[in-house]
Design a protein around this motif. Structure first.
Motif, mmCIF file in Angstrom:
data_model
loop_
_atom_site.group_PDB
_atom_site.id
_atom_site.type_symbol
_atom_site.label_atom_id
_atom_site.label_comp_id
_atom_site.label_asym_id
_atom_site.label_seq_id
_atom_site.Cartn_x
_atom_site.Cartn_y
_atom_site.Cartn_z
ATOM 1 N N GLY A 140 0.784 -1.218 0.000
ATOM 2 C CA GLY A 140 0.000 0.000 0.000
ATOM 3 C C GLY A 140 0.819 1.274 0.000
ATOM 4 O O GLY A 140 0.242 2.366 0.050
ATOM 5 N N ALA A 141 2.148 1.158 -0.045
ATOM 6 C CA ALA A 141 2.980 2.368 -0.030
ATOM 7 C C ALA A 141 2.790 3.152 -1.328
ATOM 8 O O ALA A 141 2.780 2.593 -2.413
ATOM 9 N N ALA A 142 2.650 4.462 -1.213
ATOM 10 C CA ALA A 142 2.470 5.336 -2.374
ATOM 11 C C ALA A 142 3.102 6.681 -2.076
ATOM 12 O O ALA A 142 3.094 7.143 -0.933
ATOM 13 N N LEU A 143 3.661 7.306 -3.108
ATOM 14 C CA LEU A 143 4.270 8.615 -2.948
ATOM 15 C C LEU A 143 3.183 9.684 -2.847
ATOM 16 O O LEU A 143 2.076 9.525 -3.369
ATOM 17 N N LEU A 144 3.497 10.769 -2.163
ATOM 18 C CA LEU A 144 2.550 11.870 -2.020
ATOM 19 C C LEU A 144 2.138 12.409 -3.384
ATOM 20 O O LEU A 144 2.954 12.462 -4.311
ATOM 21 N N ALA A 145 0.875 12.781 -3.503
ATOM 22 C CA ALA A 145 0.412 13.359 -4.760
ATOM 23 C C ALA A 145 1.169 14.645 -5.078
ATOM 24 O O ALA A 145 1.459 14.943 -6.241
ATOM 25 N N THR A 146 1.506 15.413 -4.067
ATOM 26 C CA THR A 146 2.304 16.634 -4.217
ATOM 27 C C THR A 146 3.515 16.528 -3.310
ATOM 28 O O THR A 146 3.350 16.378 -2.094
ATOM 29 N N PRO A 147 4.735 16.561 -3.851
ATOM 30 C CA PRO A 147 5.928 16.456 -2.997
ATOM 31 C C PRO A 147 5.952 17.538 -1.935
ATOM 32 O O PRO A 147 5.553 18.679 -2.182
ATOM 33 N N GLU A 148 6.399 17.173 -0.742
ATOM 34 C CA GLU A 148 6.486 18.120 0.363
ATOM 35 C C GLU A 148 7.918 18.178 0.867
ATOM 36 O O GLU A 148 8.550 17.135 1.088
ATOM 37 N N ALA A 149 8.443 19.373 1.025
ATOM 38 C CA ALA A 149 9.814 19.548 1.482
ATOM 39 C C ALA A 149 10.032 18.849 2.815
ATOM 40 O O ALA A 149 9.218 18.966 3.725
ATOM 41 N N GLY A 150 11.119 18.100 2.906
ATOM 42 C CA GLY A 150 11.440 17.389 4.136
ATOM 43 C C GLY A 150 10.862 15.996 4.217
ATOM 44 O O GLY A 150 11.127 15.276 5.181
ATOM 45 N N ALA A 151 10.075 15.576 3.212
ATOM 46 C CA ALA A 151 9.429 14.267 3.258
ATOM 47 C C ALA A 151 10.374 13.176 2.770
ATOM 48 O O ALA A 151 10.997 13.299 1.712
ATOM 49 N N PHE A 152 10.494 12.109 3.552
ATOM 50 C CA PHE A 152 11.239 10.907 3.156
ATOM 51 C C PHE A 152 10.205 9.825 2.904
ATOM 52 O O PHE A 152 9.422 9.486 3.791
ATOM 53 N N GLU A 153 10.174 9.271 1.682
ATOM 54 C CA GLU A 153 9.114 8.354 1.286
ATOM 55 C C GLU A 153 9.697 7.114 0.612
ATOM 56 O O GLU A 153 10.843 7.114 0.162
ATOM 57 N N VAL A 154 8.885 6.080 0.536
ATOM 58 C CA VAL A 154 9.197 4.914 -0.283
ATOM 59 C C VAL A 154 7.968 4.587 -1.117
ATOM 60 O O VAL A 154 6.837 4.855 -0.705
ATOM 61 N N ASP A 155 8.210 4.006 -2.286
ATOM 62 C CA ASP A 155 7.085 3.578 -3.111
ATOM 63 C C ASP A 155 6.810 2.101 -2.874
ATOM 64 O O ASP A 155 7.413 1.475 -1.995
ATOM 65 N N ALA A 156 5.907 1.531 -3.673
ATOM 66 C CA ALA A 156 5.510 0.138 -3.467
ATOM 67 C C ALA A 156 6.640 -0.841 -3.729
ATOM 68 O O ALA A 156 6.563 -2.001 -3.311
ATOM 69 N N ASN A 157 7.704 -0.379 -4.422
ATOM 70 C CA ASN A 157 8.870 -1.231 -4.657
ATOM 71 C C ASN A 157 9.963 -0.996 -3.623
ATOM 72 O O ASN A 157 11.078 -1.487 -3.776
ATOM 73 N N ALA A 158 9.644 -0.210 -2.584
ATOM 74 C CA ALA A 158 10.570 0.118 -1.499
ATOM 75 C C ALA A 158 11.731 0.984 -1.960
ATOM 76 O O ALA A 158 12.754 1.047 -1.294
ATOM 77 N N ARG A 159 11.602 1.672 -3.089
ATOM 78 C CA ARG A 159 12.641 2.599 -3.525
ATOM 79 C C ARG A 159 12.494 3.903 -2.750
ATOM 80 O O ARG A 159 11.395 4.463 -2.680
ATOM 81 N N PRO A 160 13.561 4.406 -2.166
ATOM 82 C CA PRO A 160 13.469 5.584 -1.299
ATOM 83 C C PRO A 160 13.577 6.898 -2.063
ATOM 84 O O PRO A 160 14.268 6.981 -3.090
ATOM 85 N N TYR A 161 12.927 7.914 -1.546
ATOM 86 C CA TYR A 161 12.952 9.262 -2.128
ATOM 87 C C TYR A 161 13.026 10.279 -1.000
ATOM 88 O O TYR A 161 12.533 10.045 0.105
ATOM 89 N N PHE A 162 13.612 11.423 -1.309
ATOM 90 C CA PHE A 162 13.639 12.524 -0.349
ATOM 91 C C PHE A 162 13.343 13.817 -1.102
ATOM 92 O O PHE A 162 13.852 14.043 -2.209
ATOM 93 N N THR A 163 12.504 14.671 -0.501
ATOM 94 C CA THR A 163 12.162 15.951 -1.098
ATOM 95 C C THR A 163 12.908 17.057 -0.368
ATOM 96 O O THR A 163 12.743 17.228 0.849
#
Length: 399
Positions: free
Chosen positions: A235-258
């Protein structure tokens, strides 16, 4: 007959008026006990109340007193086995201080100790506030049984803290997709693993399961599934709108940072296993190759063989002493393939390799890359570069 009755009432009234004021007083203890009995009598039939203790109602507390007010002052019995349970209070000056016991049992009888089952709820505290027309969720806590296996007196437990979302289950917005009035903020299981946040009620890992992570960063365990920090992919999903300071992962567990600029960027994961290398026919007969790497960064040392075109007059276009033939020289294979592609860069690490890097090319895939030398005008299958040792550094990021 009517006159007699009226006279009797009148006489009773006069007698009552003349009675001593002290005789009309009501014992406060008796009054409190009567009020308690009335409350119990009008309570739902599933409520049974037994008060056991030495102190009487409305009496002052005794300084330094200790003890337990019964084993089950309040027990709630329901029609189903898993509805039963009772509340016990402990007061005193011992090492535990003031303690409340919320006891869950599947026994329908008072003070029964029938075994609970995995997932049974022990107690739920709900905190609500007035909204004008009714009350709404502010938060609460919940304690449940977290394992079906337990020894006498010890049961694995799970605890959750939840807060109100401020929206009803029928409301949908960008910040709150569909909620249920409350949302878990912290959920801790019997392994002392913690989920932050705990997800929407009741979307949680099943009772008795581990969460795959520990709240203490750096703590690990020998068993698989216990990580220092772990994101749930389901159920992991990235934010519809990126937010500064957000650390996220997608459904494939790939990490992202805004970053502060509001741009979401993928986080590069460094390879921790070293790649392998293999020599190819273009390097000449007897050629060898070695690799010294840390992850997908390192240096390859290629030592060419004499090749089919070495020596004077060995073939059309051949050069005396040439040993590095045109064609594929070596292949580097990553320990773990990238999800889609790799983008390696090579450079010369010794003087001999300058000509190779200048005249050669590479072909990359998600599993590795191959370095080759093309066949130039007038060159035959013989060598394009002299025999020798060629040191080539590489850096191979991927996606």
């Amino acid at each position: 007959m009517i006159r007699i009755v009226l006279f009797a009432i009148s006489a009773l009234t006069l007698a009552s008026t003349a009675a001593s004021p002290a005789a009309a007083q009501v014992d406060p203890v008796a009054r409190a006990m009567a009020a308690k009995a009335l409350s119990v009598a009008t309570a739902p039939t599933t409520m049974k109340t037994t008060i056991v203790g030495g102190e009487q109602p409305d009496t002052p507390a005794v300084s330094g007193a200790s003890g337990t007010i019964g084993n089950s002052p309040i027990q709630v019995n329901g029609s189903a086995a898993n509805d039963t349970g009772y509340l016990a209070f402990k007061y005193g000056a011992d090492g535990k201080g003031v303690t409340n016991y919320w006891v869950k049992t599947r026994s329908p009888a008072m003070n029964g100790y029938a075994a609970v089952q995995n997932g049974d709820r022990i107690v739920v505290d709900l905190w609500q506030a007035g909204t004008g027309g009714q009350t709404g969720h502010v938060g609460g806590s919940r304690v449940t049984v977290d394992n079906a296996v337990f020894s006498a007196g010890e049961v694995a437990g799970r605890w959750a803290l939840f807060t109100g979302t401020g929206v009803a289950s029928s409301q949908v917005s960008k910040q709150y997709p569909v909620r249920y009035g409350t949302m878990n903020a912290i959920v801790a299981n019997s392994y002392q693993q913690v989920i932050f946040p705990g997800g929407v009620n009741p979307a949680l890992p099943s009772a008795g399961s581990n969460f795959g992570g520990w709240v203490v960063i750096g703590a690990g365990a020998a068993s698989p599934g216990f990580g220092a920090l772990k994101f749930l992919r389901s159920g992991a999903a990235l934010l519809a709108t990126p937010e500064a300071g957000a650390f996220e992962v997608d459904a494939n567990a790939r990490p992202y940072f805004t970053a502060a600029d509001g741009v979401r960027r993928g986080v590069m994961l460094a390879e921790t296993s070293d790649p392998s290398v293999s020599v190819l026919p273009g390097a000449g007969a007897g050629a060898t190759v070695t690799i010294d790497a840390n992850g997908n960064t390192g240096v390859v040392l290629l030592t060419t063989g004499p090749g089919p075109g070495s020596g004077p007059g060995s073939g059309p276009g051949s050069r005396p002493g040439a040993g590095l033939g045109a064609g594929d020289l070596f292949t580097v294979t990553y320990a773990h393939a990238y999800p889609s592609a790799s983008y390696p860069v090579i450079s010369a690490a010794n003087a001999a390799a300058v000509a190779l890097v200048r005249n050669g090319y590479l072909t990359a895939t998600k599993t590795g890359f191959t370095v080759s030398v093309p066949i130039g005008p007038g060159d035959g299958p013989g060598a394009a570069l002299p025999a020798g040792s060629y040191a080539i550094t590489f850096n191979a990021p991927g996606a």
